[in-house]
Motif scaffolding. Structure first.
Motif, PDB file in Angstrom:
ATOM      1  N   THR A  93       0.858  -1.186   0.000  1.00  0.00           N
ATOM      2  CA  THR A  93       0.000   0.000   0.000  1.00  0.00           C
ATOM      3  C   THR A  93       0.889   1.229   0.000  1.00  0.00           C
ATOM      4  O   THR A  93       2.018   1.187   0.499  1.00  0.00           O
ATOM      5  CB  THR A  93      -0.933   0.048   1.229  1.00  0.00           C
ATOM      6  N   HIS A  95       1.279   5.127   1.302  1.00  0.00           N
ATOM      7  CA  HIS A  95       0.800   5.968   2.401  1.00  0.00           C
ATOM      8  C   HIS A  95       1.445   7.337   2.299  1.00  0.00           C
ATOM      9  O   HIS A  95       2.647   7.447   2.088  1.00  0.00           O
ATOM     10  CB  HIS A  95       1.147   5.334   3.757  1.00  0.00           C
ATOM     11  N   ARG A  96       0.635   8.363   2.476  1.00  0.00           N
ATOM     12  CA  ARG A  96       1.139   9.736   2.492  1.00  0.00           C
ATOM     13  C   ARG A  96       1.719  10.038   3.871  1.00  0.00           C
ATOM     14  O   ARG A  96       1.156   9.637   4.888  1.00  0.00           O
ATOM     15  CB  ARG A  96       0.031  10.731   2.183  1.00  0.00           C
ATOM     16  N   THR A  98       2.375  12.003   7.129  1.00  0.00           N
ATOM     17  CA  THR A  98       1.451  12.868   7.863  1.00  0.00           C
ATOM     18  C   THR A  98       1.988  14.291   8.001  1.00  0.00           C
ATOM     19  O   THR A  98       1.205  15.230   8.125  1.00  0.00           O
ATOM     20  CB  THR A  98       1.161  12.299   9.266  1.00  0.00           C
TER      21      THR A  98
END
Length: 171
Positions: A93, A95-96, A98
């Motif tokens: 996956t 994921h950006r 944060t």
């Protein structure tokens, strides 16, 4: 240290044996990676990428597409296509970050982690036993040697990459 001619230099038997041992390990490790690709029903390049993503997560080091691209020696476009395949297959996956939403990290899915763990459980007993049986002093010597060899290979890879860039620029 004087420059040593890698082609015409005189090599001691221990030096030849060390290089042969490193080659044999590289060949055996490559074969393990091919078995992982079969285990995971992936092309070898995808299994190699997935393995790097799993190892990075286990080490607590975020894996970005750019870092993966450098590790694999692929263009950013080819790496993006590879990541798309792994994502479509349910293995990774994106994921950006944060803090900086422009940064993207790659993580293995739970299913990919479980499949990787099953592979290691089945294939890694001899390697784990060898690591556990290695005396601490021997391990320190091996780690120091491998660190120096990795630095030497990294320097050579950097020099070769610069040469390739220069050749491409002059073409």
């Amino acid at each position: 240290m004087d420059d040593i001619d890698p082609v015409d230099g005189a090599w001691a038997d221990r030096e030849v044996a060390m290089m042969q041992g490193l080659r044999d390990w590289a060949v055996a490790f490559d074969e393990l990676n091919r078995h992982l690709s079969t285990w995971m029903h992936l092309p070898v390049s995808d299994a190699n990428a997935l393995g790097r993503i799993v190892w990075a997560e286990q080490a607590g080091e975020p894996m970005s597409p750019a870092v993966l691209s450098r590790h694999l020696g692929l263009t950013s476009g080819a790496t993006s296509v590879l990541i798309d395949r792994l994502e479509a297959a349910g293995h990774v996956t994106r994921h950006r970050d944060t803090v900086d939403r422009r940064r993207v990290g790659l993580r293995p899915t739970e299913g990919a982690r479980r499949a990787s763990d099953r592979f290691l459980a089945f294939s890694g007993a001899e390697i784990a036993r060898t690591l556990h049986e290695t005396a601490p002093e021997e391990a320190r010597v091996v780690i120091a040697f491998l660190t120096r060899m990795t630095s030497a290979a990294t320097a050579a890879n950097g020099r070769l990459a610069e040469r390739s860039k220069a050749a491409a620029a002059s073409a």
